[in-house]
Design a protein around this motif. Structure first.
Motif, PDB file in Angstrom:
ATOM      1  N   MET A 232      32.920  51.940  44.402  1.00 20.97           N
ATOM      2  CA  MET A 232      34.299  51.993  44.912  1.00 20.97           C
ATOM      3  C   MET A 232      35.146  51.202  43.653  1.00 20.97           C
ATOM      4  N   VAL A 233      35.831  52.270  42.928  1.00 21.20           N
ATOM      5  CA  VAL A 233      36.675  51.685  41.933  1.00 21.20           C
ATOM      6  C   VAL A 233      38.477  51.830  42.226  1.00 21.20           C
ATOM      7  N   ALA A 234      38.950  50.807  42.738  1.00 22.38           N
ATOM      8  CA  ALA A 234      40.411  50.779  42.787  1.00 22.38           C
ATOM      9  C   ALA A 234      41.010  49.551  42.771  1.00 22.38           C
ATOM     10  N   PRO A 235      41.974  49.267  41.475  1.00 21.30           N
ATOM     11  CA  PRO A 235      42.518  48.177  41.308  1.00 21.30           C
ATOM     12  C   PRO A 235      43.070  47.158  42.316  1.00 21.30           C
ATOM     13  N   PRO A 236      42.684  46.199  42.746  1.00 24.22           N
ATOM     14  CA  PRO A 236      43.243  45.288  43.882  1.00 24.22           C
ATOM     15  C   PRO A 236      44.588  44.750  43.440  1.00 24.22           C
ATOM     16  N   ARG A 255      33.696  41.662  44.347  1.00 23.97           N
ATOM     17  CA  ARG A 255      33.448  41.627  42.860  1.00 23.97           C
ATOM     18  C   ARG A 255      34.550  42.007  41.912  1.00 23.97           C
ATOM     19  N   HIS A 256      35.341  43.000  42.287  1.00 26.76           N
ATOM     20  CA  HIS A 256      36.400  43.307  41.587  1.00 26.76           C
ATOM     21  C   HIS A 256      37.408  42.181  41.125  1.00 26.76           C
ATOM     22  N   ILE A 257      37.757  41.598  42.309  1.00 23.27           N
ATOM     23  CA  ILE A 257      38.784  40.467  42.360  1.00 23.27           C
ATOM     24  C   ILE A 257      38.230  39.434  41.491  1.00 23.27           C
ATOM     25  N   GLU A 258      36.780  39.016  41.485  1.00 23.47           N
ATOM     26  CA  GLU A 258      36.114  37.967  40.570  1.00 23.47           C
ATOM     27  C   GLU A 258      36.263  38.396  39.058  1.00 23.47           C
ATOM     28  N   MET A 259      35.785  39.683  38.887  1.00 25.04           N
ATOM     29  CA  MET A 259      35.838  40.196  37.498  1.00 25.04           C
ATOM     30  C   MET A 259      37.234  40.102  36.971  1.00 25.04           C
ATOM     31  N   ILE A 260      38.603  40.468  37.602  1.00 27.89           N
ATOM     32  CA  ILE A 260      39.687  40.297  37.148  1.00 27.89           C
ATOM     33  C   ILE A 260      39.939  38.799  36.863  1.00 27.89           C
ATOM     34  N   GLY A 261      39.620  37.981  37.693  1.00 27.55           N
ATOM     35  CA  GLY A 261      39.985  36.536  37.438  1.00 27.55           C
ATOM     36  C   GLY A 261      39.066  35.995  36.170  1.00 27.55           C
ATOM     37  N   GLU A 262      38.029  36.616  35.810  1.00 29.91           N
ATOM     38  CA  GLU A 262      37.304  36.222  34.795  1.00 29.91           C
ATOM     39  C   GLU A 262      37.627  36.855  33.275  1.00 29.91           C
ATOM     40  N   GLY A 264      40.410  39.245  33.076  1.00 35.78           N
ATOM     41  CA  GLY A 264      41.768  39.804  33.008  1.00 35.78           C
ATOM     42  C   GLY A 264      41.578  41.319  33.431  1.00 35.78           C
ATOM     43  N   ARG A 265      42.889  41.841  33.857  1.00 38.04           N
ATOM     44  CA  ARG A 265      42.891  43.161  34.260  1.00 38.04           C
ATOM     45  C   ARG A 265      42.632  43.985  33.139  1.00 38.04           C
ATOM     46  N   LEU A 266      42.894  43.919  31.871  1.00 36.95           N
ATOM     47  CA  LEU A 266      42.480  44.831  30.926  1.00 36.95           C
ATOM     48  C   LEU A 266      41.047  44.816  30.499  1.00 36.95           C
ATOM     49  N   GLY A 267      40.347  43.420  31.079  1.00 36.59           N
ATOM     50  CA  GLY A 267      39.016  43.623  30.607  1.00 36.59           C
ATOM     51  C   GLY A 267      38.316  44.141  31.780  1.00 36.59           C
ATOM     52  N   TRP A 268      38.812  44.097  33.023  1.00 38.79           N
ATOM     53  CA  TRP A 268      38.276  44.580  34.234  1.00 38.79           C
ATOM     54  C   TRP A 268      38.472  46.496  34.013  1.00 38.79           C
ATOM     55  N   ARG A 269      39.419  46.690  33.427  1.00 43.67           N
ATOM     56  CA  ARG A 269      39.473  48.336  33.323  1.00 43.67           C
ATOM     57  C   ARG A 269      38.472  48.861  32.254  1.00 43.67           C
ATOM     58  N   MET A 271      35.774  47.219  31.604  1.00 42.60           N
ATOM     59  CA  MET A 271      34.405  47.366  32.380  1.00 42.60           C
ATOM     60  C   MET A 271      33.717  48.292  33.110  1.00 42.60           C
ATOM     61  N   VAL A 272      35.012  48.842  34.106  1.00 47.78           N
ATOM     62  CA  VAL A 272      34.660  49.856  35.119  1.00 47.78           C
ATOM     63  C   VAL A 272      34.886  51.248  34.479  1.00 47.78           C
ATOM     64  N   ASP A 273      35.282  51.312  33.293  1.00 46.54           N
ATOM     65  CA  ASP A 273      35.848  52.538  32.916  1.00 46.54           C
ATOM     66  C   ASP A 273      37.157  53.179  33.533  1.00 46.54           C
ATOM     67  N   TYR A 274      38.008  52.199  33.911  1.00 52.20           N
ATOM     68  CA  TYR A 274      39.039  52.754  34.654  1.00 52.20           C
ATOM     69  C   TYR A 274      39.826  53.852  33.973  1.00 52.20           C
ATOM     70  N   GLY A 275      39.907  53.915  32.785  1.00 52.73           N
ATOM     71  CA  GLY A 275      40.776  55.049  32.067  1.00 52.73           C
ATOM     72  C   GLY A 275      40.215  56.411  32.318  1.00 52.73           C
ATOM     73  N   GLN A 276      38.939  56.697  32.856  1.00 46.94           N
ATOM     74  CA  GLN A 276      38.741  58.300  33.253  1.00 46.94           C
ATOM     75  C   GLN A 276      39.436  58.470  34.457  1.00 46.94           C
ATOM     76  N   ARG A 277      40.105  57.744  35.293  1.00 47.23           N
ATOM     77  CA  ARG A 277      40.957  58.098  36.268  1.00 47.23           C
ATOM     78  C   ARG A 277      42.044  58.937  35.599  1.00 47.23           C
ATOM     79  N   SER A 278      42.359  58.844  34.378  1.00 49.19           N
ATOM     80  CA  SER A 278      43.418  59.766  33.897  1.00 49.19           C
ATOM     81  C   SER A 278      43.197  61.135  34.138  1.00 49.19           C
ATOM     82  N   GLN A 279      41.886  61.641  34.268  1.00 49.22           N
ATOM     83  CA  GLN A 279      41.474  62.642  34.227  1.00 49.22           C
ATOM     84  C   GLN A 279      41.921  63.627  35.428  1.00 49.22           C
TER      85      GLN A 279
END
Length: 329
Positions: A232-236, A255-262, A264-269, A271-279
């Protein structure tokens, strides 16, 4: 001096966006893709023996009038109407003009029959399985309904505000097709439609991805019940906190919240390849460019059928060929 937090995504970093270079891409299958748009508008029509056999409706054994037109015929007519953006009368004329030169003695539904059958059309609720897991990207948008135009607003001073419906789609990033779709009113929450979308999918879901509006407990629960192994990938949200069991049994959201804290939000994007949501947004844009930005039907049941048929048309067109681009700079 204005400071921009490091966790802000690109779309929120508007004052520095001009420093971000636009990526350059090149289509690698241009010769094959160049033929796809030609096939999409081709008027070459052929009738197989199976199509002719199911063209007429099966006689009913219960009391009442006998049906003349099968669901296959009505679906074909609605697909032609959506592709060429025709009115019901024009659709009737198109089908008749195709059957007459071929010398086929097949019935042609009139425009009133098309409108009436579209309201009660029973299209398959579940998408056809392809055999492999899918990466489900969900999104929603708005489709306009008929209303006063610019001339009426200028001539009589009426309001130009129009009503609209909201289509919810589930897009498969692996195959590039729309695997589920639902049409609702504009006041329906996007997250509440995840469960009905999942019920319309026959394949196992490997990745579920959506924007921040899908970061809801009900979405996690619905996905876990149907596809417990899915990611499940959705930005908190910005003020999201860890659950009570984060130290012993962390959830995916933890895990998403911890990753964002470590990172940052750009780094989280990244890591999870959030850019493919634009498809999914591209798929919705393709829907509006090919089919149109509005609905022609007047009633909600007919509008739902119109939206389902439009998704069938989009899948047929994308199956003919899509560009394959590669980033070069």
């Amino acid at each position: 001096m204005l400071r921009i937090p490091v966790f802000m995504p690109h779309e929120a970093n508007a004052i520095r966006r001009h420093h971000i270079p636009r990526p350059k891409r090149r289509v690698t299958n241009w010769a094959a893709y160049n033929e796809a748009p030609r096939q999409r508008s081709s008027l070459t029509v052929w009738f197989t023996a199976d199509a002719i056999a199911v063209w007429k409706a099966v006689p009913r054994t219960t009391p009442g009038g006998q049906p003349r037109y099968s669901n296959v015929l009505i679906t074909t007519a609605l697909i032609l109407r959506a592709v060429f953006r025709l009115a019901p009368r024009q659709t009737e004329g198109l089908i008749g003009s195709v059957l007459q030169p071929l010398g086929l003695d097949l019935p042609v539904p009139n425009y009133s029959t098309l409108s009436r059958r579209a309201e009660t059309m029973d299209l398959p609720a579940r998408a056809r399985a392809t055999g492999g897991p899918i990466h489900l990207l969900v999104d929603s948008s708005g489709l306009k309904l008929s209303g006063p135009g610019e001339w009426l607003a200028e001539k009589h001073g009426t309001s130009k505000r129009r009503s609209w419906r909201k289509p919810h789609i589930g897009f498969d990033a692996v195959t590039g097709r729309i695997v589920a779709s639902i049409l609702t009113g504009r006041d329906v929450d996007d997250a509440s439609q995840v469960e009905p979308l999942l019920d319309r999918i026959a394949e196992p879901v490997e990745v579920f991805m959506g924007y921040g509006g899908y970061d809801r407990t009900g979405v996690y629960t619905a996905l876990d019940e149907r596809h417990p192994d899915a990611v499940m990938v959705a930005p908190p949200c910005a003020d999201a906190v860890l659950s009570a069991t984060a130290d012993t049994e962390p959830t995916q959201r933890d895990r998403h919240i911890e990753m964002i804290g470590e990172r940052g939000r750009l780094g989280w994007r990244r890591m999870v390849d959030y850019g493919q949501r634009s498809q999914a947004e591209v798929a919705m844009f393709r829907y509006k460019k090919v089919i149109g930005r509005g609905l022609h039907a007047r009633t909600l049941p007919t509008q739902k059928t119109e939206a389902k048929v439009a998704c069938i048309v989009i899948n047929i067109m994308t199956g003919l060929g899509m560009p394959v681009s590669r980033r070069i700079a």
